[in-house]
Structures are given as C-alpha cells and as structure tokens.
Motif scaffolding. Structure first.
Motif, PDB file in Angstrom:
ATOM      1  N   THR A 162       0.838  -1.213   0.000  1.00  0.00           N
ATOM      2  CA  THR A 162       0.000   0.000   0.000  1.00  0.00           C
ATOM      3  C   THR A 162       0.865   1.252   0.000  1.00  0.00           C
ATOM      4  O   THR A 162       0.596   2.218  -0.727  1.00  0.00           O
ATOM      5  CB  THR A 162      -0.924  -0.004   1.233  1.00  0.00           C
ATOM      6  N   ILE A 182       2.352   1.710  -3.448  1.00  0.00           N
ATOM      7  CA  ILE A 182       1.344   2.158  -4.419  1.00  0.00           C
ATOM      8  C   ILE A 182       1.021   3.626  -4.219  1.00  0.00           C
ATOM      9  O   ILE A 182       0.969   4.412  -5.174  1.00  0.00           O
ATOM     10  CB  ILE A 182       0.062   1.299  -4.286  1.00  0.00           C
ATOM     11  N   VAL A 183       0.800   3.996  -2.925  1.00  0.00           N
ATOM     12  CA  VAL A 183       0.502   5.400  -2.624  1.00  0.00           C
ATOM     13  C   VAL A 183       1.673   6.292  -3.021  1.00  0.00           C
ATOM     14  O   VAL A 183       1.491   7.383  -3.621  1.00  0.00           O
ATOM     15  CB  VAL A 183       0.163   5.571  -1.128  1.00  0.00           C
ATOM     16  N   LYS A 184       2.872   5.824  -2.708  1.00  0.00           N
ATOM     17  CA  LYS A 184       4.060   6.596  -3.059  1.00  0.00           C
ATOM     18  C   LYS A 184       4.180   6.778  -4.570  1.00  0.00           C
ATOM     19  O   LYS A 184       4.487   7.887  -5.067  1.00  0.00           O
ATOM     20  CB  LYS A 184       5.297   5.886  -2.507  1.00  0.00           C
ATOM     21  N   TYR A 185       3.937   5.674  -5.286  1.00  0.00           N
ATOM     22  CA  TYR A 185       4.005   5.744  -6.752  1.00  0.00           C
ATOM     23  C   TYR A 185       2.914   6.687  -7.289  1.00  0.00           C
ATOM     24  O   TYR A 185       3.168   7.504  -8.193  1.00  0.00           O
ATOM     25  CB  TYR A 185       3.841   4.354  -7.354  1.00  0.00           C
ATOM     26  N   PHE A 186       1.694   6.575  -6.702  1.00  0.00           N
ATOM     27  CA  PHE A 186       0.582   7.408  -7.165  1.00  0.00           C
ATOM     28  C   PHE A 186       0.878   8.897  -6.929  1.00  0.00           C
ATOM     29  O   PHE A 186       0.655   9.739  -7.809  1.00  0.00           O
ATOM     30  CB  PHE A 186      -0.693   6.994  -6.418  1.00  0.00           C
ATOM     31  N   ILE A 187       1.406   9.184  -5.715  1.00  0.00           N
ATOM     32  CA  ILE A 187       1.750  10.579  -5.401  1.00  0.00           C
ATOM     33  C   ILE A 187       2.826  11.088  -6.353  1.00  0.00           C
ATOM     34  O   ILE A 187       2.762  12.227  -6.870  1.00  0.00           O
ATOM     35  CB  ILE A 187       2.209  10.698  -3.937  1.00  0.00           C
ATOM     36  N   LYS A 188       3.810  10.226  -6.616  1.00  0.00           N
ATOM     37  CA  LYS A 188       4.873  10.609  -7.536  1.00  0.00           C
ATOM     38  C   LYS A 188       4.343  10.853  -8.945  1.00  0.00           C
ATOM     39  O   LYS A 188       4.731  11.819  -9.640  1.00  0.00           O
ATOM     40  CB  LYS A 188       5.946   9.524  -7.539  1.00  0.00           C
ATOM     41  N   PHE A 189       3.395   9.962  -9.347  1.00  0.00           N
ATOM     42  CA  PHE A 189       2.806  10.079 -10.677  1.00  0.00           C
ATOM     43  C   PHE A 189       1.993  11.374 -10.798  1.00  0.00           C
ATOM     44  O   PHE A 189       2.116  12.118 -11.782  1.00  0.00           O
ATOM     45  CB  PHE A 189       1.925   8.862 -10.954  1.00  0.00           C
ATOM     46  N   VAL A 190       1.167  11.633  -9.759  1.00  0.00           N
ATOM     47  CA  VAL A 190       0.349  12.844  -9.770  1.00  0.00           C
ATOM     48  C   VAL A 190       1.235  14.091  -9.781  1.00  0.00           C
ATOM     49  O   VAL A 190       1.004  15.054 -10.536  1.00  0.00           O
ATOM     50  CB  VAL A 190      -0.609  12.867  -8.570  1.00  0.00           C
ATOM     51  N   HIS A 191       2.278  14.040  -8.921  1.00  0.00           N
ATOM     52  CA  HIS A 191       3.194  15.178  -8.849  1.00  0.00           C
ATOM     53  C   HIS A 191       3.898  15.411 -10.186  1.00  0.00           C
ATOM     54  O   HIS A 191       4.040  16.563 -10.656  1.00  0.00           O
ATOM     55  CB  HIS A 191       4.220  14.930  -7.743  1.00  0.00           C
ATOM     56  N   THR A 206       2.754  14.527 -13.168  1.00  0.00           N
ATOM     57  CA  THR A 206       1.761  14.985 -14.149  1.00  0.00           C
ATOM     58  C   THR A 206       1.480  16.465 -13.973  1.00  0.00           C
ATOM     59  O   THR A 206       1.431  17.241 -14.949  1.00  0.00           O
ATOM     60  CB  THR A 206       0.452  14.188 -13.993  1.00  0.00           C
TER      61      THR A 206
END
Length: 526
Positions: free
Chosen positions: A504, A507-516, A518
């Motif tokens: 988790t 995933i959250v870290k990757y999602f935050i990185k992805f959003v950041h 983008t």
C-alpha cells in the motif's frame, strides 16, 4: 445344579479373560509418595489382576498374585545429613536449590536399578518369559523407567502415576501443555491469580528449573541404560516422557488449582484416605482428655522434628507451655523418650497414625511441612494448618492452603523467632474463619475421595484392555510451544499485514509521484 455350575464357569471365565499382568515401577524411597501406589496395587489385586511391583515398600498381607522387588535399602540414602552419598532432607531448599537435589536422587535411582533385588526380579521376569499387559511407572522419573519398561515389557503400553499436586513435564509431553500464566509451577509460591511480574517470574523460573532437572535426570538415565541394557535402550531416554498413554495424578483441584486437562490426564484426588483405625491407647487417652483442643505437630516422613535447631525447638516448647489451660500438644518426635524440656501438656510419640489422629474431634490445628499426603488428610478430616515448607512441592502446597484460607505460612527461617511461631499458630488456633473454611473443603473432599481408587483401577484396566490409549492423546502432544501459543498464526498475520502495508505504501508513493509528475508537466506546458 447345572445352572449353578454354568454360572460358576461363566464367572471364572470372565475373571480369567479380564485378568491382567501389571508391572509397577515406583522406586522413590519416601513413604508418603508410596502410599497412593500401594493402595492402587492392593485394589488391582483384589480385582483379580497379577501384580509385579518394584518399590521400597512391601504391602503386608499380600501373598497371591503379588511379586515384589524389595528396594527398601534405599531409605538409608535419605537419612544422613552429612554423608555425601545421601540426599539431605533435614534442611530447607529454595526453589532453585531443588535442582541440586536431583544429582543425589539420580544416584539413588542408579543404585536401586543396579541392586541385586532388582536384578534378581529382572532375571525372574526374563527367565519365566512373563508377558505384561501394561506398565505403570512413577511419572517424575519416567526418563529412567521407560527403557526398563521396554526391556521387560517389550513394547506394551506405559502409564505414568504421579503423587504430586501437578506434574508439568509429564503433562506437557503427552499433550496437556501447562500454561504458566494461569498455573504456578510446582516449586512456586504463587497462586493461579498472578500479576504480570509474577507471571514473568513463573514462566522463566519454571522453564529453567524443569530444563535443568530434566537434563540431570536424563543424563543419569542414559548412563544407567547404557550400562545395564546397551545403546539401543539409552537411545530411548530422550523421548521417554512422550511414551505414556495416560497420566494418573493422586491429587485434584483441592490440592492444586482448577485448570484445563487433556483427556489423557486423570486427576484422582487422594487415594490413601481410609476410615481411621483405633488409636494406640496412650494417644487416644491424650486426645480424649484435652478439654479445649489439641495441636498436632508433625513434619512428615522425611523432615524430622528431631533435626530442628535447639533454639527453634525451644521456641516451640515455650509457646506450647504458655498455651491456655485445656490445650494439649501431640508431637511426632523421632527419638526415644521425652523431648528435652517439654512441658506437661506435650505428648511426644516416635510414630503416629496420622489419619486417625486428624480424625479425632479434639484436634484443632496441624503444624505440618505441607507434604501433599498430609495436606490431603488435613483437608479430608477438616483440620486447619500451619505450613512450614522445606523443599519440593511443599511451598506450592502451603501457598495453596493460604490462598484457600485454610491455613497460614510459617517459613522455616522464621522458626528462630518465638513471636513468629506464636502469631502463626495462634491465628489458626483461635480464629474461627480457618476452621469454617476448612469445613467447606472437607465436605468437598468427602464428596470426591470415595471414587478415587475405583477410578484409578478403571483407567488401568482400560489401557490394558485396549493396548494403550492413543484415542485419548490430543494433537498438542506433537506440537511446539510456538504453535501452541499461536505465535505461528500471529507471525503469519503480522507478515501478511506488513506486506499489505508495504505494498500500500509503495502504491501510494508511486501514485503521489505520478500525480506530482503529471502536475509538474502541465505547469511547465502552461
């Protein structure tokens, strides 16, 4: 006439079919520990079974179906307090010092099993090719017994018989894992209501003591098996405590604490309690003549009151002399004649029929070492106690009597104080609450005790009849403490939970990185 003849033949045939050859190996040279197994032996013979007994105590009056290997010579190794070859029982042992008792005890066992009476018994069994149906061994020394049982009985089922309040190593090995958070160890002075620090101490001290005791006894047993029977039998020793089909305990919750029991651990309760016989005339007259009551003073069959330091004896003599008029003392004194300096209200006797004395209505208090059999007799006959524990299970027993409100503790080290003796004995003698609670315990004991011997006989016959009792053995006999405490399950749950948390987190870290990333691209484009 024909009907009578047929009935007789039927009864005889039933007797023959159900008659078993039973080997009992119970060698500890302590009369109190021998009493329950002697009662069991006699009861089995009365049922028509043939008994072969290895013991330091013969049962008087038994002739038919009773073959006895006399190991009574071993009593001399518990007598002297100076001889290094003996086990000195004339002093106090702390719970950790109890470990030191095991080496001389193992040496006594070695002498017994290498003695001519035992070897002669063994030769007789082998020469006559006697086939046993079941072996009953003293639970505490199963490491020594199972190899001998294998040699003599050739794979027949083994039962263990315990004469202690509980038997943690024996119970544990056959699946009744003793939970040290809820039950005190045998060398402990705790109850079944321990705080966190007492539970910690109980876990670690008991685990250490039983490990060390088992190590000493196992080493002695391996040596004995190697020398007497060879390496094949020495190799059996490490698994000895797992061999028994069943454990019979001559105690119950009145002497210990209520606890969960596996079906292959049977609490019998006191087996040696009998209707009291007539007392010696001098003792009977002494008890009858007491106007207010009698104090019984006896430290049992092992610890001798003659071994008490002079100042301790003087303290007791002073207190007894100062008792109110009408009170008397009956003192088990192991020497001939009177106790030096005794007052007129003391009767000293070298030997006492303890059950008969405790059954007398004039006996109001019992100064005891706290041995299990004395404890059971006092409960059954309703006499509150002053317990002075010296070694073994005695501290456990005295802690139980204090917890139950049926007695008080008078530690051996406090016997040097007259005031301590006066306070302890007076509180029991003159405080009605101890007698009232003991009356309740006595009523419970009288409900249960009459069935103890028949219950023991039933289970011996059951194991003999069915060639063992694997149907009673729980799976906990083959588990580890790690599994029993569900630490494996907890570990798996923790591992899965940790894995989920890590996944988790990633995933959250990757999602935050992805959003950041983008958002950063969009800002640059604008």
């Amino acid at each position: 006439m024909k009907l009578l003849l047929l009935s007789t033949i039927f009864i005889l045939s039933r007797t023959v079919v159900n008659s078993y050859k039973i080997l009992i190996i119970h060698p500890t040279p302590s009369f109190s520990h021998q009493q329950p197994v002697m009662v069991l032996t006699e009861a089995l013979i009365k049922k028509g079974h043939e008994l072969f007994v290895v013991s330091p105590n013969v049962i008087p009056g038994l002739e038919n179906n009773y073959t006895y290997a006399d190991l009574s010579f071993a009593y001399k190794y518990l007598q002297s307090s100076e001889d290094p070859d003996t086990l000195n029982l004339q002093r106090q042992y702390s719970r950790f010092e109890n470990i030191n008792m095991m080496k001389p005890f193992a040496a006594i066992l070695e002498r017994q099993f290498k003695s001519e009476p035992f070897l002669q018994f063994q030769r007789q069994v082998m020469e006559k090719n006697i086939s046993f149906d079941v072996v009953i061994g003293e639970s505490f020394i199963m490491s020594h017994i199972c190899g001998i049982a294998e040699y003599l009985a050739k794979g027949k089922p083994i039962m263990s018989f315990g004469t202690l309040p509980e038997d943690m190593p024996s119970e544990w090995a056959i699946g009744n894992i003793y939970h040290l958070s809820y039950g005190p160890g045998l060398e402990s002075a705790y109850t079944d209501r321990m705080n966190i620090w007492q539970r910690l101490d109980n876990w670690f001290s008991c685990s250490y003591i039983y490990y060390e005791v088992n190590k000493i006894m196992e080493e002695g047993a391996i040596k004995l098996m190697q020398e007497n029977y060879g390496p094949e039998y020495a190799a059996i020793v490490p698994s000895c405590f797992r061999k028994p089909s069943l454990l019979l305990l001559s105690s119950n919750f009145l002497n210990s604490y209520p606890r969960l029991l596996a079906p292959n651990v049977i609490e019998l309760g006191p087996m040696h309690i009998k209707p009291p016989q007539a007392l010696p005339k001098v003792v009977q007259n002494w008890l009858d003549g007491a106007k207010s009551g009698v104090i019984l003073f006896s430290f049992g069959s092992n610890m001798k009151s003659k071994s008490l330091p002079e100042d301790v004896r003087s303290n007791f003599l002073r207190f007894f002399k100062e008792l109110p008029a009408g009170y008397r003392v009956l003192w088990k004194w192991e020497l001939d004649g009177e106790i030096p300096g005794q007052s007129d209200n003391i009767l000293a006797q070298k030997w006492l029929p303890q059950q008969g004395v405790l059954a007398h209505p004039k006996v109001k208090a019992f100064i005891t070492q706290g041995g299990l059999q004395s404890f059971q007799e006092a409960i059954h006959f309703g006499v509150p106690m002053i317990g002075t524990p010296w070694f073994g299970d005695q501290e456990f027993n005295v802690a139980k009597m204090v917890d139950a409100g049926i007695g008080v503790l008078l530690p051996p080290q406090e016997l040097h104080s007259y005031e301590a003796i006066k306070a302890a004995v007076s509180s029991v003698l003159f405080n009605e609450s101890y007698a009232a609670k003991m009356k309740q315990h006595s009523a419970i004991s009288r409900d249960l005790t009459p069935y103890a011997v028949d219950k023991a006989v039933f289970w011996v016959e059951h194991v003999a009849r069915h060639g063992g009792a694997s149907h009673l053995r729980p799976s906990t006999a083959d588990t580890t403490l790690f599994e029993y405490l569900c630490l494996d399950i907890i570990s798996v749950i923790l591992a899965i939970s940790l894995t989920i948390l890590i996944v988790t987190y990633l995933i959250v870290k990757y999602f935050i990185k992805f959003v950041h990333s983008t958002l950063s691209c969009k800002i640059k484009q604008s």
